[in-house]
Design an enzyme around this catalytic site. Structure first.
Site, PDB file in Angstrom:
ATOM      1  N   ASN A  38      37.877  59.585  42.530  1.00  0.00           N
ATOM      2  CA  ASN A  38      36.551  60.211  42.632  1.00  0.00           C
ATOM      3  C   ASN A  38      36.509  61.331  41.607  1.00  0.00           C
ATOM      4  O   ASN A  38      37.381  62.199  41.620  1.00  0.00           O
ATOM      5  CB  ASN A  38      36.340  60.751  44.058  1.00  0.00           C
ATOM      6  CG  ASN A  38      35.055  61.562  44.195  1.00  0.00           C
ATOM      7  OD1 ASN A  38      34.967  62.423  45.058  1.00  0.00           O
ATOM      8  ND2 ASN A  38      34.065  61.304  43.372  1.00  0.00           N
ATOM      9  N   GLY A  39      35.494  61.313  40.781  1.00  0.00           N
ATOM     10  CA  GLY A  39      35.385  62.326  39.732  1.00  0.00           C
ATOM     11  C   GLY A  39      35.229  61.637  38.400  1.00  0.00           C
ATOM     12  O   GLY A  39      35.093  60.410  38.339  1.00  0.00           O
TER      13      GLY A  39
ATOM     14  N   TYR B 149      23.961  68.555  47.876  1.00  0.00           N
ATOM     15  CA  TYR B 149      23.440  67.192  48.005  1.00  0.00           C
ATOM     16  C   TYR B 149      24.445  66.141  48.480  1.00  0.00           C
ATOM     17  O   TYR B 149      24.141  65.331  49.353  1.00  0.00           O
ATOM     18  CB  TYR B 149      22.844  66.733  46.669  1.00  0.00           C
ATOM     19  CG  TYR B 149      22.417  65.291  46.697  1.00  0.00           C
ATOM     20  CD1 TYR B 149      21.227  64.914  47.298  1.00  0.00           C
ATOM     21  CD2 TYR B 149      23.234  64.291  46.158  1.00  0.00           C
ATOM     22  CE1 TYR B 149      20.848  63.584  47.362  1.00  0.00           C
ATOM     23  CE2 TYR B 149      22.859  62.958  46.217  1.00  0.00           C
ATOM     24  CZ  TYR B 149      21.664  62.613  46.820  1.00  0.00           C
ATOM     25  OH  TYR B 149      21.299  61.303  46.881  1.00  0.00           O
TER      26      TYR B 149
ATOM     27  N   CYS C 272      31.706  58.935  43.930  1.00  0.00           N
ATOM     28  CA  CYS C 272      32.499  57.959  44.646  1.00  0.00           C
ATOM     29  C   CYS C 272      33.158  58.595  45.856  1.00  0.00           C
ATOM     30  O   CYS C 272      33.206  59.808  46.003  1.00  0.00           O
ATOM     31  CB  CYS C 272      33.585  57.406  43.737  1.00  0.00           C
ATOM     32  SG  CYS C 272      32.914  56.652  42.257  1.00  0.00           S
TER      33      CYS C 272
ATOM     34  N   GLY D 164      28.569  56.302  47.506  1.00  0.00           N
ATOM     35  CA  GLY D 164      28.485  55.227  46.525  1.00  0.00           C
ATOM     36  C   GLY D 164      28.160  53.916  47.202  1.00  0.00           C
ATOM     37  O   GLY D 164      28.864  53.508  48.124  1.00  0.00           O
TER      38      GLY D 164
HETATM   39  P1  AMP Z   1      14.514  63.811  40.838  1.00  0.00           P
HETATM   40  O1  AMP Z   1      13.587  62.900  41.585  1.00  0.00           O
HETATM   41  O2  AMP Z   1      15.045  63.191  39.586  1.00  0.00           O
HETATM   42  O3  AMP Z   1      13.944  65.189  40.604  1.00  0.00           O
HETATM   43  O4  AMP Z   1      15.809  64.011  41.731  1.00  0.00           O
HETATM   44  C1  AMP Z   1      15.774  64.838  42.853  1.00  0.00           C
HETATM   45  C2  AMP Z   1      15.942  64.042  44.105  1.00  0.00           C
HETATM   46  O5  AMP Z   1      17.115  63.238  44.011  1.00  0.00           O
HETATM   47  C3  AMP Z   1      16.120  64.926  45.325  1.00  0.00           C
HETATM   48  O6  AMP Z   1      15.373  64.358  46.375  1.00  0.00           O
HETATM   49  C4  AMP Z   1      17.592  64.900  45.622  1.00  0.00           C
HETATM   50  O7  AMP Z   1      17.843  64.873  47.009  1.00  0.00           O
HETATM   51  C5  AMP Z   1      18.070  63.625  44.994  1.00  0.00           C
HETATM   52  N1  AMP Z   1      19.346  63.801  44.275  1.00  0.00           N
HETATM   53  C6  AMP Z   1      19.907  64.918  43.786  1.00  0.00           C
HETATM   54  N2  AMP Z   1      21.077  64.659  43.165  1.00  0.00           N
HETATM   55  C7  AMP Z   1      21.249  63.310  43.256  1.00  0.00           C
HETATM   56  C8  AMP Z   1      22.254  62.384  42.803  1.00  0.00           C
HETATM   57  N3  AMP Z   1      23.299  62.786  42.093  1.00  0.00           N
HETATM   58  N4  AMP Z   1      22.080  61.061  43.084  1.00  0.00           N
HETATM   59  C9  AMP Z   1      21.008  60.620  43.759  1.00  0.00           C
HETATM   60  N5  AMP Z   1      20.028  61.440  44.199  1.00  0.00           N
HETATM   61  C10 AMP Z   1      20.136  62.762  43.956  1.00  0.00           C
END
Ligand code: AMP
Length: 505
Positions: free
Chosen positions: A137-138, A277, A36, A62
């Site tokens: 947030n958290g 990220y 968030c 978010g």
């Molecule tokens: P995955 O497809 O499940 O391996 O997730 C990795 C991808 O999701 C990468 O392209 C990341 O940039 C992105 N990503 C990493 N952490 C998050 C997050 N908390 N929420 C949404 N996307 C994420």
């Protein structure tokens, strides 16, 4: 209920039905949920409009819902809506309703609590001490335990959000002043929180004792501003003043800014994933420009994993800065071998099975001219379930790539998160269940490598790696080193964070 504190609620259609709600795409549901963003400003006549702008800059944190509460000297005004900030908070009628000189706001992707409007923040309550609005947030790691106790004591909860626990704790405090009540509530929390709260006299910004989630203090022509990230200060032309420190409670009223450190001081443990990220690349988090850090992660990746290849291709947008760093360090040309469609909105009509099969192509397309016949180094910031990687690697081969080497600019994610990132349970984390070679086979690449944990710390400026680093970041996703107790998970009543603080004190 005094007139002074009566909120004017504009929460959308009756019955709590969300405004403008649309189902997310089924394949979106397969990705992670984001955390968030919070914002607050005190002493500006158009505080509500400025908050809307701030939230717009925090939209990446978010996209599920957004809310603003303002205070006009007599009454609180609340607007909370499902959807993007721009869907509602650009409307003059809504901004006009958010009158007043002080305001707080929140963008949300639920990390706890269901997707319903009454969970959308800021939450508001009319307490004995006066009106109190709060956004968070958290994620608290003892929220369920506290909630059970409170319910047994007769508390009635309106939402399933962990943030409501904070309101009940403040309400029940027998301390004299509002700040004392607020601090007494914070003492009982375990986990991660960056809070922005509003009363009829004060704006408060607070960070948990370890400072797991970010929060900054800014200044707009003498008016204090709180925001999750500096990009929200930039959009309203506010100056960055400083980070709110771990364990700090900053209280703003008409007389100025007062800083409190109610907890014994311990070294901060900010979350490393903000750098990998979450945070927007133009934000400065903990004194570091996020884009620069991500580029350095890419350079470090090139040092650790030199590869003979023709082209470096980022998975847009998350892999772009690391890919630039990798290309600069390796001397291999950087090309946009994948194009991202930015208009895949949450309002996309739920696809048929036929369309669903097309999956990732809605969001990403191969730029064949750049990858055909090439040895491709494909770079992404993180690999979680592997969903994205599997699809993108395949897409590169289909576009004619000769070789595909997947490099991930962070270490393997082996542990779940409970502090607001909300990664899936360990059984769904690819790296928690497979060896490197097994993962390579699953994603289907010619090779697969990750940045080392020491490499991450080096990119953050800690030359000697993780164990010598101060601060040591919250990096449990890669190490399993959770910096707080996990009371709701373990059932152990004494929160580690609290005992840690008591020891320090
Ligand atoms: P995955 O497809 O499940 O391996 O997730 C990795 C991808 O999701 C990468 O392209 C990341 O940039 C992105 N990503 C990493 N952490 C998050 C997050 N908390 N929420 C949404 N996307 C994420």
């Amino acid at each position: 209920m005094s007139k002074r504190n009566t909120p004017v609620e504009n929460d959308g259609p009756a019955g709590g039905e969300p405004h403008g709600h649309a189902e997310t795409l089924p394949f979106d549901a397969d990705t992670l949920r984001e955390e968030c963003g919070v914002f607050g400003i005190f002493g500006q006549s158009d505080a509500g409009a400025l908050t809307a702008l701030g939230l717009h800059a925090l939209q990446h944190r978010g996209q599920e819902a957004a809310g603003i509460v303002s205070f006009d000297g007599e009454r609180f005004h609340t607007e909370r809506h499902m959807g993007l900030v721009g869907d509602y908070f650009t409307k003059q009628s809504i901004i006009d309703r958010l009158s007043g000189h002080a305001s707080i706001g929140h963008v949300r992707y639920s990390t706890t609590g269901e997707t319903i409007l009454r969970n959308v923040q800021p939450l508001f309550a009319d307490l004995d001490a006066g009106g109190f609005a709060v956004c968070h947030n958290g994620n608290l790691t003892n929220a369920l335990t506290l909630r059970d106790q409170l319910v047994r004591d007769g508390a009635i909860f309106q939402s399933t959000s962990d943030t409501e626990v904070i309101i009940h704790l403040v309400a029940r405090s027998r301390k004299r002043t509002f700040v004392e009540k607020f601090v007494e509530a914070l003492w009982q929390l375990e986990g991660a929180y960056s809070l922005v709260a509003l009363t009829n006299k004060k704006l408060i910004g607070a960070r948990d004792p370890l400072g797991i989630r970010p929060l900054v203090l800014g200044d707009l022509d003498g008016s204090p501003v709180f925001a999750s990230e500096t990009c929200a200060l930039d959009i309203i032309g506010a100056k960055f003043v400083r980070d709110v420190e771990n364990g700090e409670v900053v209280v703003v009223n008409k007389d100025g800014i007062h800083s409190h450190f109610p907890f014994p001081r311990v070294p901060p443990r900010p979350c490393i994933f903000e750098y990998i990220y979450f945070a927007r690349p133009d934000s400065v988090v903990g004194g570091r420009n996020v884009y620069e850090v991500r580029k350095r992660m890419g350079r470090q990746l090139a040092k650790e994993n030199p590869i003979k290849a023709d082209v470096v291709v980022p998975v847009p947008d998350s892999g772009v800065p690391a890919a630039i760093g990798y290309a600069q360090k390796s001397g291999i040309p950087y090309e946009m071998g994948i194009i991202r469609n930015h208009y895949v909105g949450r309002t996309f009509i739920e696809p048929t099975q036929q369309i669903r099969k097309l999956g990732v192509k809605l969001k990403h397309s191969a730029n064949s001219a750049q990858v055909k016949g090439q040895r491709v180094v494909l770079i992404d910031d993180s690999l979680v379930r592997g969903t994205t990687s599997i699809k993108i690697v395949q897409m590169m081969y289909e576009a004619g790539a000769k070789e595909v080497h997947l490099l991930v600019a962070s270490p393997p994610i082996t542990h779940s998160d409970y502090y607001g990132i909300d990664t899936p349970d360990a059984d769904k984390l690819l790296a928690a269940n497979h060896s490197l070679e097994e993962m390579r086979k699953i994603v289907g690449a010619d090779s697969l490598q990750f940045l080392s944990i020491d490499g991450i710390y080096k990119a953050m400026g800690h030359k000697k790696g993780r164990n010598a680093a101060v601060p040591q970041f919250t990096d449990h996703c890669f190490t399993g080193d959770y910096p707080t107790g996990l009371t709701d998970r373990t059932g152990k009543a004494q929160p580690k964070q609290l005992s840690l603080l008591q020891e320090a004190g």
